[in-house]
Design an enzyme around this catalytic site. Structure first.
Site, PDB file in Angstrom:
ATOM      1  N   LYS A  40       0.813  -1.348  -0.102  1.00  0.00           N
ATOM      2  CA  LYS A  40       0.004   0.080   0.099  1.00  0.00           C
ATOM      3  C   LYS A  40       0.791   1.108   0.010  1.00  0.00           C
ATOM      4  O   LYS A  40       2.091   1.287   0.012  1.00  0.00           O
ATOM      5  CB  LYS A  40      -0.992   0.060   1.162  1.00  0.00           C
ATOM      6  CG  LYS A  40      -2.102  -1.231   1.166  1.00  0.00           C
ATOM      7  CD  LYS A  40      -2.950  -1.015   0.112  1.00  0.00           C
ATOM      8  CE  LYS A  40      -3.899  -1.863  -0.282  1.00  0.00           C
ATOM      9  NZ  LYS A  40      -4.127  -3.191   0.436  1.00  0.00           N
TER      10      LYS A  40
HETATM   11  C1  LIG Z   1      -5.609  -4.059   0.899  1.00  0.00           C
HETATM   12  C2  LIG Z   1      -7.244  -3.754   0.909  1.00  0.00           C
HETATM   13  C3  LIG Z   1      -7.724  -4.266   2.027  1.00  0.00           C
HETATM   14  C4  LIG Z   1      -7.391  -5.121   3.050  1.00  0.00           C
HETATM   15  O1  LIG Z   1      -6.174  -4.529   3.652  1.00  0.00           O
HETATM   16  P1  LIG Z   1      -5.468  -5.222   4.859  1.00  0.00           P
HETATM   17  O2  LIG Z   1      -4.876  -4.256   5.449  1.00  0.00           O
HETATM   18  O3  LIG Z   1      -4.952  -6.281   4.067  1.00  0.00           O
HETATM   19  O4  LIG Z   1      -6.561  -5.972   5.758  1.00  0.00           O
HETATM   20  C5  LIG Z   1      -9.200  -3.796   2.076  1.00  0.00           C
HETATM   21  N1  LIG Z   1      -9.765  -3.343   0.904  1.00  0.00           N
HETATM   22  C6  LIG Z   1      -9.089  -2.607  -0.053  1.00  0.00           C
HETATM   23  C7  LIG Z   1      -9.849  -2.098  -1.380  1.00  0.00           C
HETATM   24  C8  LIG Z   1      -7.554  -2.975  -0.236  1.00  0.00           C
HETATM   25  O5  LIG Z   1      -7.028  -2.741  -1.160  1.00  0.00           O
END
Ligand SMILES: *Cc1c(COP(=O)(O)O)cnc(C)c1O
Length: 389
Positions: A190
């Site tokens: 991210k």
């Molecule tokens: C990455 C992601 C998540 C989940 O995030 P985590 O921290 O891995 O639980 C949820 N929604 C979207 C749109 C994502 O891209």
């Protein structure tokens, strides 16, 4: 032709302060939730303009806790776009409630007030929506026909999955500053990361208190409090069967350092995204998502291209050819209405999601990360031009 390069879909960036902070945590001997987590929360709330920011070990955990603290129950319904990651919908099922899947706007890939209003007309029992700020561009919350107006008129909660949207903004200010709670992800790829991690930001003190308790076993004081205040550490009460969702300081140490870089990383991604759009903008066979916010407000987590239905190659072909060129790509997302579990449980039909289907068939996310070089962007663009002819 240029020599073959290797361009991964994502490459992690960090500086010295991440390492210094990790060393400080290890030297302190306190590895779980502690002062780095508290600092990360304080500074994150400041960036989002909210009263509270609560750090947890994933965005999924953040969304689960937010819905739980708002008393979402079996029989309740929560509106989500089909064009998202399964976490957005699964947390609704954790609580025995049901997702109501909606289509997205064809140009932006985002949920709109109009699509939400249609879902409210067609379904009883909707208690909330969970909006996704796909690719880092915020969905339209404010404004006369925005999502917030619909939520207020119908008395439903406005939650946000902002896993792609830090740092992002809209006309009302930072993403997360309005609504009933917004969740961010610090997963490994991210915009900023703690390896695994998440944050929920909100303004309601009562809800924040419930989340604080439920993220750590339903205990009414958190670990740090227990070990730093004067009363005995075993003197705590359990008020609910809570979860084990706290963020360790080892992770928060990286988060605090990454937070300092968030603006510079965003700026770097914007410059790269602009270069992609300049170099590929004239191709009739592809398009980029239309933008509803200023470029400076976009988090630029992803840069998806969408291939035209009559393009010379299809998405899977292009993906395979780019892989041969040494270029990593990804797809965001195979929509949830196509996934066996949701499709069968809710009897979902592709024809009810025409815009999502069209985006899915053509979409491909290109490499985009702060340490990417202009040469790397140019190489990716030249290969796409070669294949799309
Ligand atoms: C990455 C992601 C998540 C989940 O995030 P985590 O921290 O891995 O639980 C949820 N929604 C979207 C749109 C994502 O891209």
């Amino acid at each position: 032709m240029k020599n073959k390069m290797e361009v991964p879909f994502f490459r992690f960036s960090h500086g010295d302060s991440e390492l210094e902070n990790i060393r400080a945590v290890l030297d302190s001997g306190w590895l779980t939730t502690g002062k780095f987590t508290a600092e990360f929360e304080r500074r994150f709330a400041e960036r989002c303009g909210t009263k509270f920011a609560l750090a947890v070990n994933s965005c999924t955990a953040a969304m689960h806790l937010l819905l739980e603290a708002n008393d979402i129950q079996p029989g309740d319904k929560v509106v989500v776009p089909s064009l998202t990651f399964t976490a957005t919908a699964e947390v609704i099922r954790y609580l025995g409630a049901d997702p109501v899947f909606v289509d997205v706007d064809a140009a932006t890939g985002l949920m709109t007030g109009e699509l939400l209003a249609d879902a409210l007309k067609a379904n009883e029992g909707i208690r909330a929506c969970l909006v996704v700020h796909l690719a880092g561009q915020s969905a339209e919350l404010s404004g006369e026909n925005g999502i917030r107006a619909v939520c207020e008129a119908q008395g439903i909660r406005l939650f946000q999955d902002a896993a792609h949207a830090f740092p992002a903004a809209d006309d009302y200010g930072p993403v997360g500053s309005i609504g009933d709670g917004t969740c961010f992800s610090f997963y490994a790829n991210k915009t900023i990361t703690t390896g695994e991690g998440g944050m929920v930001v909100l303004n309601d003190e009562h809800v924040a208190r419930r989340i604080r308790i439920m993220r750590l076993h339903g205990i009414d004081r958190d670990v740090w409090d227990r070990f730093t205040s004067n009363s005995a550490s075993w003197y705590y009460d359990v008020v609910a069967p809570g979860f084990k969702y706290n963020m360790p300081d080892l992770n928060a140490a990286v988060g605090v350092a990454q937070l300092d870089r968030a603006g510079a990383y965003r700026d770097a991604r914007q410059a790269l995204a602009e270069r992609y759009m300049e170099q590929l903008g004239d191709l009739d066979s592809i398009r980029f998502f239309g933008s509803r916010v200023a470029r400076e407000q976009h988090a630029w987590h992803l840069i998806p291209i969408i291939l035209a239905a009559d393009a010379a190659v299809d998405r899977d072909d292009l993906c395979a050819r780019l892989r041969e060129d040494g270029i990593g790509t990804s797809v965001h997302y195979r929509p949830l209405h196509q996934m066996t579990y949701y499709k069968e449980r809710y009897g979902l039909r592709s024809e009810d999601f025409p815009n999502t289907e069209a985006i899915w068939r053509g979409c491909l996310s290109l490499p985009l990360f702060p340490s990417m070089t202009t040469d790397e962007v140019d190489y990716v663009c030249s290969r796409i031009r070669a294949h799309m002819g």
